[in-house]
Design an enzyme around this catalytic site. Structure first.
Site, PDB file in Angstrom:
ATOM      1  N   CYS A  75       0.852  -1.173   0.000  1.00  0.00           N
ATOM      2  CA  CYS A  75       0.000   0.000   0.000  1.00  0.00           C
ATOM      3  C   CYS A  75       0.899   1.238   0.000  1.00  0.00           C
ATOM      4  CB  CYS A  75      -0.854  -0.035   1.271  1.00  0.00           C
ATOM      5  SG  CYS A  75      -1.689   1.507   1.601  1.00  0.00           S
ATOM      6  N   CYS A 185       0.044   3.566  -6.862  1.00  0.00           N
ATOM      7  CA  CYS A 185      -1.000   3.015  -5.977  1.00  0.00           C
ATOM      8  C   CYS A 185      -1.184   1.589  -6.455  1.00  0.00           C
ATOM      9  CB  CYS A 185      -2.305   3.803  -6.115  1.00  0.00           C
ATOM     10  SG  CYS A 185      -3.724   2.971  -5.373  1.00  0.00           S
TER      11      CYS A 185
HETATM   12  N1  DGL Z   1      -3.760   0.570  -2.817  1.00  0.00           N
HETATM   13  C1  DGL Z   1      -3.387   1.522  -1.821  1.00  0.00           C
HETATM   14  C2  DGL Z   1      -2.222   2.364  -2.252  1.00  0.00           C
HETATM   15  O1  DGL Z   1      -1.332   1.840  -2.892  1.00  0.00           O
HETATM   16  C3  DGL Z   1      -4.543   2.227  -1.110  1.00  0.00           C
HETATM   17  C4  DGL Z   1      -5.547   2.884  -1.984  1.00  0.00           C
HETATM   18  C5  DGL Z   1      -6.736   3.438  -1.224  1.00  0.00           C
HETATM   19  O2  DGL Z   1      -7.341   2.715  -0.435  1.00  0.00           O
HETATM   20  O3  DGL Z   1      -7.045   4.623  -1.439  1.00  0.00           O
HETATM   21  O4  DGL Z   1      -2.119   3.518  -1.930  1.00  0.00           O
END
Ligand code: DGL
Length: 270
Positions: A75, A185
């Site tokens: 994340c 992301c």
């Molecule tokens: N997939 C996550 C990231 O890489 C979180 C995305 C989210 O929940 O906004 O930031």
């Protein structure tokens, strides 16, 4: 238990972390993995630091009680905003995605890079900060895509409004003429088919591949690779296991059989 036989914990707000898990699992099959999709708190990308710190602390405490040998922060948002605040609080290894990827990308021959990420990641300027740690003569153009996580989680790529959102974000960033665009992301690699309708696929860099390599190298360096056992995957979510199961099958080759994490266990230590 001997350290190397313990599990590896991986988490994200939802489906996104599977892009990292898929990469890691393809290279390291003998490990026991515990994937946690924090669907109850999704999306992370519009949350403030104190809330993200609370959420990440809860998840790290859960993994600590599960006696893992490492936690993979699949994340970007929590890697960007809270990694520095929790990195010294646990005995297991912690692998944040941005910090592990930055060194690699800085070593490549780029002078202009774009970054798509959540609002919280972009506001933290983490990509800019960590890449510039290793390379100063590089321009980084950051662009927040506040709608993309929802598009992936709802599997609504083909909706015309969403197509226009994706196209507009892309046009905005392309104005800066980046050589490549980092998908900052972990949800965004699942949009690659859509993105490549407008720009060549190799314009985009998914940090997952390089991140997985860094994790494996570090586990090997510390004699933490589980060579003997056949791997097992356990998957938890904090809400809605049915929809997670359905949507994860679109991105992952088999059913992860997500279980709802016991509320009491989850909220201990808040
Ligand atoms: N997939 C996550 C990231 O890489 C979180 C995305 C989210 O929940 O906004 O930031």
């Amino acid at each position: 238990m001997i350290e190397k036989y313990k599990s590896i914990g991986i988490y994200d707000s939802g489906l996104g972390g599977l892009s990292v898990f898929k990469e890691l699992f393809s290279k390291l099959k003998n490990e026991n993995y515990i994937y946690f999709g924090d669907t109850k708190n999704l999306p992370y990308g519009d949350k403030k630091e104190d809330e993200l710190l609370k959420i990440a602390t809860n998840i790290f405490n859960i993994f600590e009680r599960m006696n893992v040998k490492a936690v993979v922060m699949a994340c970007n948002t929590t890697s960007a905003v809270v990694y520095d605040k929790i990195k010294d609080k646990y005995d297991f290894k912690i692998y944040p995605i941005i910090q592990n990827f930055a060194k690699y990308i800085a070593s490549q021959n780029y002078e202009r890079l774009g970054v798509f990420a959540t609002s919280s990641t972009i506001n933290s300027h983490a990509y800019l900060k960590y890449i510039k740690l290793y390379k100063n003569n590089i321009s980084i153009f950051e662009h927040a895509c506040p709608n993309w996580v929802k598009i992936v989680e709802e599997n609504s790529f083909d909706d015309e409004i969403n197509q226009n959102i994706i196209k507009k974000d892309l046009e905005e960033l392309l104005k800066f003429r980046p050589q490549k665009i980092i998908l900052g992301c972990t949800h965004y690699p699942f949009l690659l088919d859509n993105l490549s309708k407008y720009v060549q696929r190799d314009m985009f860099i998914d940090p997952a591949r390089c991140f997985a390599k860094e994790i494996i190298n570090d586990l090997a360096k510390h004699d933490l690779i589980n060579e003997q056992e056949k791997g097992k995957i356990t998957c938890y979510v904090s809400s809605n296991p049915k929809s997670f199961s359905k949507n994860s099958k679109i991105f992952f080759d088999f059913d992860l059989n997500p279980m709802l994490l016991n509320e009491k266990e989850y909220f201990v230590n808040i």
